[in-house]
Structures are given as structure tokens and as C-alpha cells.
Design an enzyme around this catalytic site. Structure first.
Site, PDB file in Angstrom:
ATOM      1  NE  ARG A  15      -2.055  -1.848   3.535  1.00  0.00           N
ATOM      2  CZ  ARG A  15      -2.765  -2.009   4.718  1.00  0.00           C
ATOM      3  NH1 ARG A  15      -4.045  -1.573   4.860  1.00  0.00           N
ATOM      4  NH2 ARG A  15      -2.063  -2.873   5.601  1.00  0.00           N
ATOM      5  CE  LYS A  75       0.455  -2.370   9.109  1.00  0.00           C
ATOM      6  NZ  LYS A  75      -1.028  -2.419   9.557  1.00  0.00           N
ATOM      7  CE1 TYR A  94      -5.922   2.398   9.945  1.00  0.00           C
ATOM      8  CE2 TYR A  94      -4.940   1.993   8.167  1.00  0.00           C
ATOM      9  CZ  TYR A  94      -5.965   2.103   8.656  1.00  0.00           C
ATOM     10  OH  TYR A  94      -7.072   1.870   7.874  1.00  0.00           O
ATOM     11  CG  HIS A  96      -2.617  -0.755  15.029  1.00  0.00           C
ATOM     12  ND1 HIS A  96      -3.763  -0.785  15.097  1.00  0.00           N
ATOM     13  CD2 HIS A  96      -2.240  -0.608  13.638  1.00  0.00           C
ATOM     14  CE1 HIS A  96      -4.312  -0.952  14.046  1.00  0.00           C
ATOM     15  NE2 HIS A  96      -3.531  -0.879  13.003  1.00  0.00           N
ATOM     16  CD  GLU A 118      -4.411   3.354  15.077  1.00  0.00           C
ATOM     17  OE1 GLU A 118      -4.036   3.579  14.014  1.00  0.00           O
ATOM     18  OE2 GLU A 118      -3.473   3.076  15.940  1.00  0.00           O
ATOM     19  CG  ASP A 270      -6.731  -5.975  14.210  1.00  0.00           C
ATOM     20  OD1 ASP A 270      -7.473  -6.531  14.706  1.00  0.00           O
ATOM     21  OD2 ASP A 270      -6.578  -5.005  13.704  1.00  0.00           O
TER      22      ASP A 270
HETATM   23  N1  LIG Z   1      -6.696  -8.540  10.355  1.00  0.00           N
HETATM   24  C1  LIG Z   1      -6.732  -7.595   9.755  1.00  0.00           C
HETATM   25  O1  LIG Z   1      -6.444  -7.340   8.741  1.00  0.00           O
HETATM   26  C2  LIG Z   1      -8.102  -6.388  10.153  1.00  0.00           C
HETATM   27  C3  LIG Z   1      -8.686  -6.534  11.371  1.00  0.00           C
HETATM   28  N2  LIG Z   1      -9.655  -5.644  11.746  1.00  0.00           N
HETATM   29  C4  LIG Z   1     -10.221  -6.044  13.447  1.00  0.00           C
HETATM   30  O2  LIG Z   1     -11.612  -6.495  12.896  1.00  0.00           O
HETATM   31  C5  LIG Z   1     -12.150  -6.375  14.146  1.00  0.00           C
HETATM   32  C6  LIG Z   1     -13.682  -5.597  13.913  1.00  0.00           C
HETATM   33  O3  LIG Z   1     -13.492  -4.468  13.416  1.00  0.00           O
HETATM   34  P1  LIG Z   1     -14.715  -3.816  13.016  1.00  0.00           P
HETATM   35  O4  LIG Z   1     -15.921  -4.598  12.202  1.00  0.00           O
HETATM   36  O5  LIG Z   1     -14.474  -2.499  12.289  1.00  0.00           O
HETATM   37  O6  LIG Z   1     -15.417  -3.452  14.520  1.00  0.00           O
HETATM   38  P2  LIG Z   1     -16.779  -2.991  14.891  1.00  0.00           P
HETATM   39  O7  LIG Z   1     -16.981  -2.202  15.994  1.00  0.00           O
HETATM   40  O8  LIG Z   1     -17.681  -2.185  13.610  1.00  0.00           O
HETATM   41  O9  LIG Z   1     -17.968  -4.303  15.127  1.00  0.00           O
HETATM   42  C7  LIG Z   1     -17.716  -5.122  16.104  1.00  0.00           C
HETATM   43  C8  LIG Z   1     -19.086  -5.970  16.667  1.00  0.00           C
HETATM   44  O10 LIG Z   1     -18.548  -6.754  17.344  1.00  0.00           O
HETATM   45  C9  LIG Z   1     -19.667  -7.025  18.467  1.00  0.00           C
HETATM   46  N3  LIG Z   1     -19.296  -7.634  19.625  1.00  0.00           N
HETATM   47  C10 LIG Z   1     -18.485  -7.218  20.688  1.00  0.00           C
HETATM   48  N4  LIG Z   1     -18.601  -8.424  21.456  1.00  0.00           N
HETATM   49  C11 LIG Z   1     -19.306  -9.393  20.905  1.00  0.00           C
HETATM   50  C12 LIG Z   1     -19.425 -10.666  21.412  1.00  0.00           C
HETATM   51  N5  LIG Z   1     -18.903 -11.261  22.546  1.00  0.00           N
HETATM   52  N6  LIG Z   1     -20.237 -11.669  20.435  1.00  0.00           N
HETATM   53  C13 LIG Z   1     -20.726 -10.922  19.125  1.00  0.00           C
HETATM   54  N7  LIG Z   1     -20.516  -9.919  18.959  1.00  0.00           N
HETATM   55  C14 LIG Z   1     -19.536  -9.111  19.767  1.00  0.00           C
HETATM   56  C15 LIG Z   1     -19.993  -5.415  18.547  1.00  0.00           C
HETATM   57  O11 LIG Z   1     -21.519  -5.307  19.273  1.00  0.00           O
HETATM   58  C16 LIG Z   1     -19.815  -4.745  17.306  1.00  0.00           C
HETATM   59  O12 LIG Z   1     -21.218  -4.779  16.466  1.00  0.00           O
HETATM   60  C17 LIG Z   1     -11.286  -5.427  15.092  1.00  0.00           C
HETATM   61  O13 LIG Z   1     -10.619  -6.040  15.820  1.00  0.00           O
HETATM   62  C18 LIG Z   1     -10.416  -4.548  14.077  1.00  0.00           C
HETATM   63  O14 LIG Z   1      -9.339  -4.073  14.401  1.00  0.00           O
HETATM   64  C19 LIG Z   1      -9.971  -4.660  11.032  1.00  0.00           C
HETATM   65  C20 LIG Z   1      -9.309  -4.584   9.650  1.00  0.00           C
HETATM   66  C21 LIG Z   1      -8.283  -5.239   9.241  1.00  0.00           C
HETATM   67  C1  LIG Z   2      -5.829  -1.474   9.924  1.00  0.00           C
HETATM   68  C2  LIG Z   2      -4.373  -1.937   9.730  1.00  0.00           C
HETATM   69  O1  LIG Z   2      -3.732  -2.013  10.416  1.00  0.00           O
HETATM   70  C3  LIG Z   2      -4.148  -2.335   8.509  1.00  0.00           C
HETATM   71  O2  LIG Z   2      -5.155  -2.115   7.504  1.00  0.00           O
HETATM   72  O3  LIG Z   2      -3.221  -2.881   8.211  1.00  0.00           O
END
Ligand SMILES: NC(=O)C1=CN([C@@H]2O[C@H](COP(=O)(O)OP(=O)(O)OC[C@H]3O[C@@H](n4cnc5c(N)ncnc54)[C@H](O)[C@@H]3O)[C@@H](O)[C@H]2O)C=CC1
Ligand SMILES: CC(=O)C(=O)O
Ligand SMILES: [Mg+2]
Length: 376
Positions: A15, A75, A94, A96, A118, A270
């Protein structure tokens, strides 16, 4: 303002902080942009395109960091990049920081003004500069899941959409926020049998309004997680408790109950991951198997589709970036509390309380509330 865009140096990170189109916007507002040679070449943004947009191409990152008033990246800065930052310079990327004491210490020592994508907020309580990458990761989660369900990739050999005469695969999405909604959209599009769990009833109502009877919405309890995961072909972990480590929603006993060759995609990795057996993986080596269940836990999923992700990220970062350049960082942040929420470090002090809570004692950091720190 002189805006600098270095080439990203993290492993397999293609990116880039500004697209040529975004450069053109900065130039149209009277700013000068310098871009490191080949910063976007890997994703089709050539040096010629940047020159045509009005940028100057510069040979090394050292020159970019030495000259620019504001550095725009994707990043978190790597240690050698942190060491090139200085007081009076703004870093927009970003970060973190909470789980990263080394980077935090180096940014504090730099004296620079460091704004984390973020933690910038919007009027609806959302995270507008995280959302585009959550959209990407949610959509990719189903693509990755479908891929690893193939026999040759360790999966059970299940086609998520089924075919006439054969039932579709079952997809469970845990967490119905930005990642979860986008995962559901893709899984429904493929014709899978999709269930989404959330512990927010208002959110489940919204999802019901959006998807109607194409999606089953279920309140998230231990019982629901046990029941639906034991029947699923693909489980997407998409929960977030802002600022906190992800809760472990599936433990080793649940995973042992799952079907052989089913796939877990832990997008929440993450934040530490929401399955007990999750550990962060990379695009180079994305999966491993526990108890016959394939685990995909890539911590920077959007980097895998760097071209789409760069454009999506720029759509969100551009208005704030232009405000920083047009007004100067101090006035831009003092006039916009949502942008001010992005300020994590300023002139040697931590200005974001979650970072202070996580690392303050360990590193003997000084804290100052963001508005007060800027006003001095
Ligand atoms: N691995 C990667 O490359 C990436 C990871 N992420 C991560 O993905 C995760 C989700 O992000 P978003 O969707 O943007 O967050 P968000 O805040 O939009 O959604 C999270 C949802 O989880 C729900 N929730 C919380 N505890 C719960 C439980 N015990 N059971 C069921 N639902 C529950 C909340 O009510 C909320 O609706 C974050 O940790 C974010 O950092 C985001 C972008 C890239
Ligand atoms: C959210 C983040 O750290 C990424 O897109 O790599
Ligand atoms: Mg098993």
C-alpha cells in the site's frame, strides 16, 4: 505545506500513503508533494503518474523525512523511520501504539506530532479511517475462507454456494459491525447459508433490515456460539471491544467439536484474536491447522489487496489530510474534535489515554490531554 510520501517498508506491504489522485488534490490546494521513487509501482501507480499529478519523485526515504512538514504513510513507522522524525513534523498513518512499547518510546523521543488513523472518530461513534480496511478485511474473510475450504488447501472440500441438488455451506459470522457486515454480504452473494451473531440487539435489528431473510441474526451467547460453530463450514471472527483485547469466544473444546476441514478466519487477530487457538500469521504463510480445523489469522489482511485498499484508504484519509495541510495541524485538530482524537503523541508526550493506560508505567511516559498539549 510540504507533504512527503515514503515507500512502505514492512514485509509484503505494497500500500502507499497517497494515490496519484490524492496527490493531485494536495497540489490543487497549493501544497508541494514529494514521493519516494517506486512508492506505488507495485500496485500500478508509476512514478510517471505521480509526476503527472504534480509530485516530485525523490530517491530516498531519508530525503523525504528530512524535507517534509508532514509524512503520510499506511503502516506504523518502523524503528529506522521513527528515528528520522523530528519535532515540528507531523506523522499521519496507522500506529496501533497500545501493544507496541518500542514504537511508542521512539515516537515520544522524536518530538513529532503523531496522528493515528485508527483513533480518528466520527459523529456516529465510528472509526472512519479504520472502517475502509474493515470493509476490505470482511470481504476478504469469505474469499479466504472459500479458498481454504478447498481440499488441496486443507479444507473439507465444501463449495460455499452449493449447486442445484446439494445444500450450500454454512457460514457463521461472530460480530456484526463493519467486518461482520461485509463478510455477511459476500457470503450471501456466494449463496451460502449465513448466520450472524452480535450481542447488540439494535445492531441485529439493523442487520435484519438490511438483509431480510437472506441472513439469520442470532443474539450472541455461549450457547449460540457452541451450537452454530459445531455446524459451520466457515467461522469469521469479527468482534471488537474498542481499546480492549478481543474476548476469546471459541475455546479449544469448541474447536475440537467442529467439523474436520472447516475453516476459522480470525479477523480480530490484530486485537489478539477471538479464538483461543489463534496466533497471528502473515500473507506469506497464512494458515495452520489445529484439531483438523484450518486457521487463517493474517494481521494485515488489507495488504493482500493493496491496490483496492490504498484507494479505499485514501478516500477516507484525504479530507482530514487536506485539513491538516490547509489549516496547519494545530488549527485543524483544535477545530475538529474527531481529528483531535487521532492525536496519540505530541512533542514528547502521550496524548491518547488508552496508550497511556497500556504503556505509561512500563515506559515512564508523560501524559497530557490532546487539546491542552496542542494549545501550548
Ligand atoms: N486482520 C486485519 O487485517 C484487520 C482486522 N480488523 C479488526 O477486525 C475487528 C472488527 O472490526 P470492526 O468490524 O471494524 O469493528 P466494529 O466495532 O464495527 O464491530 C464489532 C462488533 O462486535 C460486536 N461484539 C462485541 N463483542 C461481541 C461478542 N461477545 N459476541 C458477538 N459480537 C460482539 C459489537 O457489538 C460490534 O457490532 C477489529 O478487531 C479490527 O481491528 C480490521 C481491519 C483489518
Ligand atoms: C488497520 C490496519 O492496521 C491495516 O489495514 O493494516
Ligand atoms: Mg474436530
Amino acid at each position: 505545506m510540504l507533504v512527503g510520501v515514503p515507500k512502505e517498508i514492512k514485509n509484503h506491504e505494497y500500500r502507499v500513503g497517497l494515490t496519484p489522485a490524492a496527490v493531485k488534490e494536495f497540489v490543487a490546494h497549493g501544497h508541494k508533494v514529494i514521493v519516494e521513487v517506486d512508492a506505488g509501482s507495485a500496485i500500478g501507480f508509476s512514478n510517471e503518474m505521480y509526476i503527472e499529478a504534480g509530485a516530485e519523485i525523490i530517491g530516498t526515504a531519508e530525503e523525504i523525512f528530512a524535507q517534509a512538514d508532514m509524512i503520510v504513510k499506511v503502516k506504523e513507522p518502523q524503528p529506522n523511520e521513527c528515528k528520522m522524525l523530528r519535532e515540528g513534523q507531523t506523522l499521519y498513518t496507522y500506529l496501533h501504539l497500545a501493544p507496541d512499547p518500542t514504537q511508542t518510546q521512539l515516537l515520544v523521543e522524536s518530538g513529532a506530532t503523531c496522528i493515528a488513523y485508527e483513533t480518528v472518530t466520527d459523529a456516529r461513534g465510528g472509526l472512519p479511517l479504520l472502517a475502509p480496511m474493515s470493509e476490505v478485511a470482511g470481504r476478504m474473510a469469505v474469499q479466504a475462507g472459500a479458498h481454504y475450504l478447498e481440499k488441496a488447501h486443507g479444507g473439507s472440500g465444501t463449495l460455499l454456494g452449493g449447486v442445484p441438488g446439494v445444500a450450500p455451506g454454512k457460514v457463521l459470522v461472530i460480530g456484526g459491525g463493519v467486518v461482520g457486515t461485509n463478510a455477511a454480504k459476500m457470503a450471501i452473494g456466494l449463496g451460502a447459508d449465513v448466520t450472524i451473531l452480535d450481542r447488540s440487539l439494535p445492531r441485529l435489528r439493523e442487520l435484519d433490515d438490511i438483509f431480510g431473510n437472506q441472513l439469520k441474526t442470532v443474539y450472541s451467547t455461549v450457547d449460540a456460539i457452541e451450537h452454530y460453530s459445531s455446524k459451520a463450514d466457515l467461522v469469521v471472527g469479527a468482534v471488537l471491544i474498542p481499546g480492549a483485547a478481543a474476548p476469546k469466544l471459541l475455546n479449544t473444546a469448541h474447536i475440537a467439536q467442529m467439523k474436520q476441514g472447516s475453516v476459522l478466519v480470525d479477523v480480530a487477530i490484530d486485537q489478539g484474536g477471538c479464538f483461543e487457538t489463534s496466533r497471528a500469521t502473515t500473507h506469506q504463510d497464512p494458515v495452520y491447522i489445529v484439531d483438523g480445523v484450518v486457521h487463517y489469522c493474517v494481521a494485515n489482511m488489507p495488504g493482500g489487496v493493496a491496490r483496492t485498499s490504498t484507494m479505499a484508504l485514501n478516500n477516507a484519509t484525504l479530507p482530514f489530510g487536506l485539513a491538516l495541510a490547509n489549516k496547519g495541524p494545530k488549527r485543524a485538530m483544535l477545530e475538529n474534535p474527531h481529528l483531535l482524537n487521532g492525536l496519540n503523541v505530541h512533542k514528547g508526550k502521550v496524548t491518547y489515554s488508552a496508550v497511556m493506560d497500556a504503556l505509561g508505567e512500563q515506559l515512564s511516559l508523560e501524559f497530557q490531554e490532546a487539546g491542552a498539549a496542542l494549545s501550548q
